[in-house]
Motif scaffolding. Sequence first.
Motif, PDB file in Angstrom:
ATOM      1  N   ASP A 155       7.002  14.209   8.816  1.00 50.78           N
ATOM      2  CA  ASP A 155       8.044  13.277   7.887  1.00 50.78           C
ATOM      3  C   ASP A 155       7.306  11.839   8.125  1.00 50.78           C
ATOM      4  O   ASP A 155       6.572  11.431   8.883  1.00 50.78           O
ATOM      5  CB  ASP A 155       9.269  13.167   8.663  1.00 50.78           C
ATOM      6  N   VAL A 156       7.534  10.788   7.081  1.00 49.92           N
ATOM      7  CA  VAL A 156       6.990   9.611   7.157  1.00 49.92           C
ATOM      8  C   VAL A 156       7.178   8.775   8.275  1.00 49.92           C
ATOM      9  O   VAL A 156       6.662   7.775   8.720  1.00 49.92           O
ATOM     10  CB  VAL A 156       7.342   8.976   5.711  1.00 49.92           C
ATOM     11  N   THR A 157       8.390   9.116   8.800  1.00 48.73           N
ATOM     12  CA  THR A 157       8.688   8.291  10.213  1.00 48.73           C
ATOM     13  C   THR A 157       7.467   8.350  11.378  1.00 48.73           C
ATOM     14  O   THR A 157       7.634   7.610  12.181  1.00 48.73           O
ATOM     15  CB  THR A 157      10.196   8.834  10.673  1.00 48.73           C
ATOM     16  N   ALA A 158       6.921   9.477  11.165  1.00 50.61           N
ATOM     17  CA  ALA A 158       5.940   9.760  12.285  1.00 50.61           C
ATOM     18  C   ALA A 158       4.890   8.738  12.363  1.00 50.61           C
ATOM     19  O   ALA A 158       3.918   8.924  13.109  1.00 50.61           O
ATOM     20  CB  ALA A 158       5.310  11.466  11.999  1.00 50.61           C
ATOM     21  N   VAL A 159       4.677   8.059  11.108  1.00 51.80           N
ATOM     22  CA  VAL A 159       3.526   7.346  10.961  1.00 51.80           C
ATOM     23  C   VAL A 159       3.324   5.985  11.999  1.00 51.80           C
ATOM     24  O   VAL A 159       2.389   5.394  11.975  1.00 51.80           O
ATOM     25  CB  VAL A 159       3.510   6.523   9.616  1.00 51.80           C
ATOM     26  N   SER A 160       4.761   5.879  12.477  1.00 53.10           N
ATOM     27  CA  SER A 160       4.650   4.814  13.544  1.00 53.10           C
ATOM     28  C   SER A 160       3.910   5.222  14.459  1.00 53.10           C
ATOM     29  O   SER A 160       3.159   4.385  15.677  1.00 53.10           O
ATOM     30  CB  SER A 160       6.171   4.469  14.096  1.00 53.10           C
ATOM     31  N   ASP A 177       4.250   1.380   9.631  1.00 54.60           N
ATOM     32  CA  ASP A 177       5.661   1.012   9.535  1.00 54.60           C
ATOM     33  C   ASP A 177       6.390   2.023   8.451  1.00 54.60           C
ATOM     34  O   ASP A 177       6.027   1.902   7.359  1.00 54.60           O
ATOM     35  CB  ASP A 177       5.975  -0.281   9.244  1.00 54.60           C
ATOM     36  N   PRO A 178       7.288   2.755   8.812  1.00 54.03           N
ATOM     37  CA  PRO A 178       7.963   3.856   7.913  1.00 54.03           C
ATOM     38  C   PRO A 178       8.574   2.987   6.686  1.00 54.03           C
ATOM     39  O   PRO A 178       8.448   3.572   5.465  1.00 54.03           O
ATOM     40  CB  PRO A 178       8.863   4.568   8.755  1.00 54.03           C
ATOM     41  N   ALA A 179       9.022   1.983   6.954  1.00 59.24           N
ATOM     42  CA  ALA A 179       9.805   1.057   5.764  1.00 59.24           C
ATOM     43  C   ALA A 179       8.830   0.676   4.923  1.00 59.24           C
ATOM     44  O   ALA A 179       8.958   0.597   3.884  1.00 59.24           O
ATOM     45  CB  ALA A 179      10.765   0.015   6.259  1.00 59.24           C
ATOM     46  N   ILE A 180       7.698   0.175   5.463  1.00 58.40           N
ATOM     47  CA  ILE A 180       6.705  -0.181   4.491  1.00 58.40           C
ATOM     48  C   ILE A 180       5.918   0.987   3.432  1.00 58.40           C
ATOM     49  O   ILE A 180       5.672   0.786   2.430  1.00 58.40           O
ATOM     50  CB  ILE A 180       5.232  -0.824   5.424  1.00 58.40           C
ATOM     51  N   GLU A 181       5.701   2.168   4.419  1.00 59.69           N
ATOM     52  CA  GLU A 181       5.077   3.400   3.616  1.00 59.69           C
ATOM     53  C   GLU A 181       6.313   3.656   2.560  1.00 59.69           C
ATOM     54  O   GLU A 181       5.859   4.112   1.389  1.00 59.69           O
ATOM     55  CB  GLU A 181       4.934   4.466   4.644  1.00 59.69           C
ATOM     56  N   ARG A 182       7.606   3.696   2.865  1.00 56.92           N
ATOM     57  CA  ARG A 182       8.387   4.269   1.785  1.00 56.92           C
ATOM     58  C   ARG A 182       8.411   3.237   0.572  1.00 56.92           C
ATOM     59  O   ARG A 182       8.604   3.541  -0.484  1.00 56.92           O
ATOM     60  CB  ARG A 182       9.737   4.046   2.470  1.00 56.92           C
ATOM     61  N   GLU A 183       8.094   1.966   0.927  1.00 58.69           N
ATOM     62  CA  GLU A 183       8.100   0.952  -0.280  1.00 58.69           C
ATOM     63  C   GLU A 183       6.900   1.160  -1.149  1.00 58.69           C
ATOM     64  O   GLU A 183       7.072   0.744  -2.560  1.00 58.69           O
ATOM     65  CB  GLU A 183       8.013  -0.397   0.217  1.00 58.69           C
ATOM     66  N   TYR A 184       6.067   1.875  -0.775  1.00 62.54           N
ATOM     67  CA  TYR A 184       4.634   1.860  -1.310  1.00 62.54           C
ATOM     68  C   TYR A 184       4.695   3.438  -1.914  1.00 62.54           C
ATOM     69  O   TYR A 184       3.710   3.919  -2.427  1.00 62.54           O
ATOM     70  CB  TYR A 184       3.492   1.822  -0.811  1.00 62.54           C
ATOM     71  N   GLY A 185       5.859   4.248  -1.769  1.00 58.12           N
ATOM     72  CA  GLY A 185       6.004   5.284  -2.463  1.00 58.12           C
ATOM     73  C   GLY A 185       5.637   6.699  -1.605  1.00 58.12           C
ATOM     74  O   GLY A 185       5.372   7.684  -1.994  1.00 58.12           O
ATOM     75  N   LEU A 228       1.067  -6.701  -2.564  1.00 57.09           N
ATOM     76  CA  LEU A 228       2.554  -6.396  -2.264  1.00 57.09           C
ATOM     77  C   LEU A 228       3.227  -5.876  -3.296  1.00 57.09           C
ATOM     78  O   LEU A 228       3.153  -6.524  -4.478  1.00 57.09           O
ATOM     79  CB  LEU A 228       3.234  -7.700  -1.557  1.00 57.09           C
ATOM     80  N   LEU A 229       4.039  -4.960  -3.092  1.00 56.54           N
ATOM     81  CA  LEU A 229       5.012  -4.116  -4.226  1.00 56.54           C
ATOM     82  C   LEU A 229       6.598  -4.186  -4.014  1.00 56.54           C
ATOM     83  O   LEU A 229       7.087  -3.740  -4.691  1.00 56.54           O
ATOM     84  CB  LEU A 229       4.447  -2.753  -4.631  1.00 56.54           C
ATOM     85  N   GLY A 230       6.850  -4.925  -2.876  1.00 52.71           N
ATOM     86  CA  GLY A 230       8.351  -4.900  -2.427  1.00 52.71           C
ATOM     87  C   GLY A 230       8.589  -5.881  -1.579  1.00 52.71           C
ATOM     88  O   GLY A 230       7.785  -6.577  -0.839  1.00 52.71           O
ATOM     89  N   PRO A 231       9.956  -6.144  -1.238  1.00 50.74           N
ATOM     90  CA  PRO A 231      10.456  -7.112  -0.424  1.00 50.74           C
ATOM     91  C   PRO A 231      10.227  -7.001   0.818  1.00 50.74           C
ATOM     92  O   PRO A 231       9.817  -7.948   1.826  1.00 50.74           O
ATOM     93  CB  PRO A 231      11.771  -7.355  -0.743  1.00 50.74           C
ATOM     94  N   GLU A 232      10.022  -5.832   1.476  1.00 49.00           N
ATOM     95  CA  GLU A 232       9.753  -5.178   2.976  1.00 49.00           C
ATOM     96  C   GLU A 232       8.483  -5.931   3.191  1.00 49.00           C
ATOM     97  O   GLU A 232       8.394  -6.689   4.455  1.00 49.00           O
ATOM     98  CB  GLU A 232      10.077  -3.871   3.182  1.00 49.00           C
ATOM     99  N   ALA A 233       7.559  -5.688   2.301  1.00 48.95           N
ATOM    100  CA  ALA A 233       5.974  -6.100   3.147  1.00 48.95           C
ATOM    101  C   ALA A 233       5.933  -7.652   2.834  1.00 48.95           C
ATOM    102  O   ALA A 233       5.292  -8.157   3.574  1.00 48.95           O
ATOM    103  CB  ALA A 233       4.983  -5.231   2.185  1.00 48.95           C
ATOM    104  N   ALA A 234       6.668  -8.194   1.731  1.00 45.84           N
ATOM    105  CA  ALA A 234       6.686  -9.552   1.471  1.00 45.84           C
ATOM    106  C   ALA A 234       7.175 -10.361   2.751  1.00 45.84           C
ATOM    107  O   ALA A 234       6.730 -11.500   3.137  1.00 45.84           O
ATOM    108  CB  ALA A 234       7.206  -9.956   0.214  1.00 45.84           C
ATOM    109  N   ARG A 235       8.458  -9.733   3.201  1.00 48.89           N
ATOM    110  CA  ARG A 235       8.894 -10.531   4.445  1.00 48.89           C
ATOM    111  C   ARG A 235       7.863 -10.560   5.429  1.00 48.89           C
ATOM    112  O   ARG A 235       7.933 -11.546   6.487  1.00 48.89           O
ATOM    113  CB  ARG A 235      10.222 -10.012   4.761  1.00 48.89           C
ATOM    114  N   HIS A 236       7.123  -9.559   5.714  1.00 49.63           N
ATOM    115  CA  HIS A 236       6.259  -9.499   6.985  1.00 49.63           C
ATOM    116  C   HIS A 236       4.805 -10.437   6.706  1.00 49.63           C
ATOM    117  O   HIS A 236       4.561 -11.197   7.525  1.00 49.63           O
ATOM    118  CB  HIS A 236       5.628  -7.999   7.080  1.00 49.63           C
ATOM    119  N   VAL A 237       4.546 -10.523   5.209  1.00 50.38           N
ATOM    120  CA  VAL A 237       3.438 -11.287   4.960  1.00 50.38           C
ATOM    121  C   VAL A 237       3.679 -12.881   4.976  1.00 50.38           C
ATOM    122  O   VAL A 237       2.897 -13.544   5.253  1.00 50.38           O
ATOM    123  CB  VAL A 237       2.670 -10.576   3.878  1.00 50.38           C
ATOM    124  N   LEU A 238       4.907 -12.993   4.133  1.00 47.42           N
ATOM    125  CA  LEU A 238       5.217 -14.516   3.883  1.00 47.42           C
ATOM    126  C   LEU A 238       6.656 -14.505   4.500  1.00 47.42           C
ATOM    127  O   LEU A 238       7.605 -14.658   4.125  1.00 47.42           O
ATOM    128  CB  LEU A 238       5.607 -14.591   2.417  1.00 47.42           C
TER     129      LEU A 238
END
Length: 387
Positions: free
Chosen positions: A51-56, A61-69, A193-203
Amino acid sequence: MSVKPGRKFAKLLAGALTLFMAALAACAQDSTVIPLVPAANWRLVGSQNLDVTAVSRWGGDPAIEREYGVKSIQYRTYQLADKVAGAVEVAGVVLEEASDPSAAYGLLTYYQTERMSPAKGVELTVTSPEGALMARGSVFIRFGRVAGVRLSDDALRAILILVGGTRPSASAMAALPPPLPVSGLVPGSMKYLLGPEAARHVLPSFSTDLIGFEQGAEVEVAHYQVGSIMANPTAGSKAKPFLTLVVTLVAITYPTPQIARERFGIMGKTLELNRGRGPQSLYGKRGGSFVFLAMNANSEAAATRLLDQFNVSEQVVRNERYPRNKPVALQMLELILANLLLVFLLVSLALLGGILIALSKRVARKWLPDWEWGSPDGERLTTLNLR
């Protein structure tokens, strides 16, 4: 004293060979040969879908991975046995299927750091002492050194080429966003960046709600060195040290110029763009469907120097007629009628061609009797009575 032609030619040939060998020796001293594929025979020993949660487990970061599809990942284990040294090297490879090539490229830029360096001869790949990151098509790949096992640089390069090759396909490269200017770019600082989750970490200090990801915005963030500023000298010191001025560039791409104009207007009112407020000043400009922002600029001159690198040119083209929403039955009927019209045109052209041939023969028979085209004998079959 005379020299025979044969001896003279032999001396010239010997001198030429001596010069040629000396040139080869000089080139050999200055050149370094790097094998494209190092001699390493990696073998796949294990594979499992997670599962994508195992990427940790590998720093993701599973939330970042999901944001990129990314919906799931595959973990592979490769083994390399060195028969000469008697050592065994093991590498873990994590493959993440993103939504498209640009999303996989976004994950590569998001997780790369300034400590990483591009892999020599392997495109869209960065390496570090801990492993490597790679983007191939819509797949983002992590290469890691297994804990307690030493992985040499040659072995790492070999497994990179084994799994992903030396370069992505031409279609995958064409789907990537345009590169940012390299003048002054801090290596490893570019993020896509393609979504707000990654943008909040970078900016973290920027209100990501102003970007408008829900309207199809895509963001490129990078750090640029635009000059130096004078630092405050320490007490009792006569020296005036200088610090490198680094400005954060935010390049936002929107689907249409209308959306870009709307978003830029909201940013101008909310963020007070292009107003000097010291080190926290924010400057920006819009060009077509692009919005460019310079953050943390110490002066307007430094921000302008960076923003002037971006020039947007537009071209007006004729739009194709929109087919509108037609029923399937009507579309099939139009297709059948178009085919019938094509058949009618072909038959008409065939008949017209036959008529023109017949008329031309009659005209030639009447006005050019000596020409074989109009002669009746030319229309008969020639038979040979062979016995």
